[in-house]
Design an enzyme around this catalytic site. Structure first.
Site, PDB file in Angstrom:
ATOM      1  CE1 TYR A 144      24.231 -23.792 -22.079  1.00 48.90           C
ATOM      2  CE2 TYR A 144      24.339 -25.434 -20.325  1.00 48.90           C
ATOM      3  CZ  TYR A 144      24.370 -24.108 -20.734  1.00 48.90           C
ATOM      4  OH  TYR A 144      24.546 -23.111 -19.812  1.00 48.90           O
ATOM      5  CG  ASP A 239      29.584 -31.658 -21.686  1.00 46.78           C
ATOM      6  OD1 ASP A 239      29.451 -32.166 -20.548  1.00 46.78           O
ATOM      7  OD2 ASP A 239      29.243 -30.496 -21.967  1.00 46.78           O
ATOM      8  CE  LYS A 267      23.503 -30.044 -15.345  1.00 46.33           C
ATOM      9  NZ  LYS A 267      23.784 -29.764 -16.745  1.00 46.33           N
TER      10      LYS A 267
HETATM   11  C1  LIG Z   1      24.592 -28.524 -17.307  1.00 43.46           C
HETATM   12  C2  LIG Z   1      25.577 -28.781 -18.371  1.00 43.46           C
HETATM   13  C3  LIG Z   1      26.774 -28.060 -18.481  1.00 43.46           C
HETATM   14  C4  LIG Z   1      27.055 -26.856 -17.651  1.00 43.46           C
HETATM   15  O1  LIG Z   1      27.163 -27.126 -16.295  1.00 43.46           O
HETATM   16  P1  LIG Z   1      26.912 -25.938 -15.240  1.00 43.46           P
HETATM   17  O2  LIG Z   1      27.290 -26.552 -13.947  1.00 43.46           O
HETATM   18  O3  LIG Z   1      25.469 -25.565 -15.371  1.00 43.46           O
HETATM   19  O4  LIG Z   1      27.803 -24.816 -15.631  1.00 43.46           O
HETATM   20  C5  LIG Z   1      27.710 -28.466 -19.413  1.00 43.46           C
HETATM   21  N1  LIG Z   1      27.476 -29.505 -20.219  1.00 43.46           N
HETATM   22  C6  LIG Z   1      26.327 -30.209 -20.176  1.00 43.46           C
HETATM   23  C7  LIG Z   1      26.142 -31.384 -21.081  1.00 43.46           C
HETATM   24  C8  LIG Z   1      25.336 -29.856 -19.258  1.00 43.46           C
HETATM   25  O5  LIG Z   1      24.178 -30.528 -19.246  1.00 43.46           O
END
Ligand SMILES: *Cc1c(COP(=O)(O)O)cnc(C)c1O
Length: 431
Positions: A144, A239, A267
């Site tokens: 994701y 990511d 985050k």
């Molecule tokens: C949460 C998440 C995102 C997206 O971040 P948002 O602030 O919710 O848009 C992207 N990559 C990973 C791995 C994530 O866990």
């Protein structure tokens, strides 16, 4: 809970917010029951609109590694609010946080702050495409990377939870530019690159997958991605929105000693406020406006409240022993869950990495998305509801990571394990 304040509020929410929520997984669709409506939070606890307290393992989906309303973070925000909440110009706070991040993650030579992980991943692939002058990107099934159009094929997190394999509204022409491979399958990545040699701009990967549930990388997998991208002239994007400052201070790349070309963070770096960032090799990042023609901008980017929160957060994470202590709690939780599974004869796998873990209700080891999907999601839902009834909030989906924070005490972990034993007993009892 008929006639509770929570259910009244959620009824009202459904008449104005889509599905009663501002992000889909909050709606508890995969687990059933009344979605939570939260009034306040402190430390490891969420308190709902009826005053019920929950030990929280969602922790704002991983952002709150110190738990809720951590005093240093709160006073940094309050202090900053008095000095202005948004300047629309550069402030020393962005410089400071940028420097701190680059010291922790040396592959980041230049950084750009944005307001969400989605924005950061979307911008990172734009830069990678511009740099390589190629259009294709490769991601992994069950990975994701936010909700930008390019990432919604075979994605994890809420899409996995709701069984959405591709989202309407994404133009087919764009969807065709996203390739997918199974996580932990370097041979499949080799095949994709053989088929599209010289055409793939970037691989984007969660170095420890955490949005199909937690799936650690197999030995050598990340190294293979580094080798293949280097050989083909593609960009390797880690990511680390979840793993950055979570697995260690320097993130997964310092743990696994891999130097990606670009990194996406989110985050944790915002201390619970909306912040994310992307960064990496200087020659790639310098293609971004104002130095280059790749456009990307943001009204609230580098927001001073969020920068102060992030700085306060990182200061706490720098304390010696922070990560070993956090990981020890998570290890105790993981071990206790494994023991409980054995005790009640419930087939399950506890995958863990640092303070991230997932209990998959599956008889077989989970190494990728197809493995994760073999889990008994009905059993997970039953377990989730039993745990909630006993005051423990797990992520409301089989395909999300459970987050242990520094605010979780040994007593919280013991109580959680007691609740888990009672819950496993309840769901394994013959009806
Ligand atoms: C949460 C998440 C995102 C997206 O971040 P948002 O602030 O919710 O848009 C992207 N990559 C990973 C791995 C994530 O866990």
């Amino acid at each position: 809970m008929p006639n509770s304040r929570s259910s009244d509020l959620f009824d009202r929410a459904q008449k104005i917010l889509v599905g009663g929520v501002d992000s889909p997984v909050r709606a508890f669709r995969a687990v059933g029951g009344q979605p939570l409506v939260i009034d306040r939070a402190a430390g490891s606890r969420l308190i709902d609109a009826d005053g019920r307290e929950y030990i929280d393992y969602v922790c704002s989906w991983g952002a709150l590694i110190l738990g809720h309303a951590q005093p240093d973070v709160v006073s940094a925000i309050a202090d900053q609010a008095r000095l202005g909440t948004s300047y629309g110009m550069t402030s020393p706070l962005e410089i400071e946080l940028g420097e701190r991040i680059a010291r922790a993650i040396p592959s980041i030579e230049r950084i750009r702050f944005v307001s969400s992980g989605t924005e950061a991943t979307m911008s990172a692939i734009r830069a990678a495409r511009a740099f390589t002058k190629r259009d294709l990107i490769l991601k992994f099934e069950g990975g994701y990377h936010g909700h930008a159009d390019s990432f919604l094929a075979e994605a994890g997190s809420g899409l996995a939870t709701l069984g959405i394999s591709s989202s309407p509204g994404v133009p087919e022409a764009l969807a065709r530019l996203t390739l997918n491979a199974p996580y932990n399958d370097a041979a499949a990545v080799e095949r994709v690159f053989a088929e599209h040699a010289g055409k793939i701009a970037a691989i984007i990967v969660e170095p420890v997958a955490a949005n199909m549930g937690v799936v650690p990388p197999a030995p050598g997998f990340l190294e293979s991605l580094r080798k293949i991208t280097q050989r083909d002239g593609a960009i390797l994007i880690f990511d680390e929105v979840i793993t950055g400052f979570r697995l260690t201070y320097g993130g997964a790349q310092s743990l696994f000693k891999i130097h990606p070309d670009m990194t996406v963070l989110g985050k944790i770096i915002g201390g619970g406020l909306p912040v994310a960032a992307y960064g990496g090799r200087r020659e790639i990042m310098e293609l971004i406006a104002p130095l280059g023609p790749v456009y990307q901008a943001g009204t609230l980017s580098g927001n001073p409240l969020a920068m102060r929160a992030g700085l306060a957060m990182l200061t706490k994470l720098e304390a010696p022993g922070f990560y070993p202590e956090l990981d020890k709690k998570a290890r105790n939780l993981a071990e206790g869950l494994r023991t409980a599974l054995r005790e009640f004869g419930v087939p399950g796998q506890v995958n863990a990495s640092g303070s991230l873990l997932t209990l998959f209700f599956s008889a077989e080891p989970v190494r990728d998305y197809s493995g994760a999907k073999k889990s008994d999601t009905a059993r997970f839902a039953a377990f989730f509801r039993e745990m909630l009834a006993q005051g423990v909030l797990l992520p409301p989906s089989q395909f999300e990571a459970l987050f242990v924070s520094a605010a979780h005490t040994d007593d919280d972990i013991s109580r959680t394990l007691a609740a888990a034993r009672a819950s496993l007993k309840a769901i394994s009892a013959p009806k």
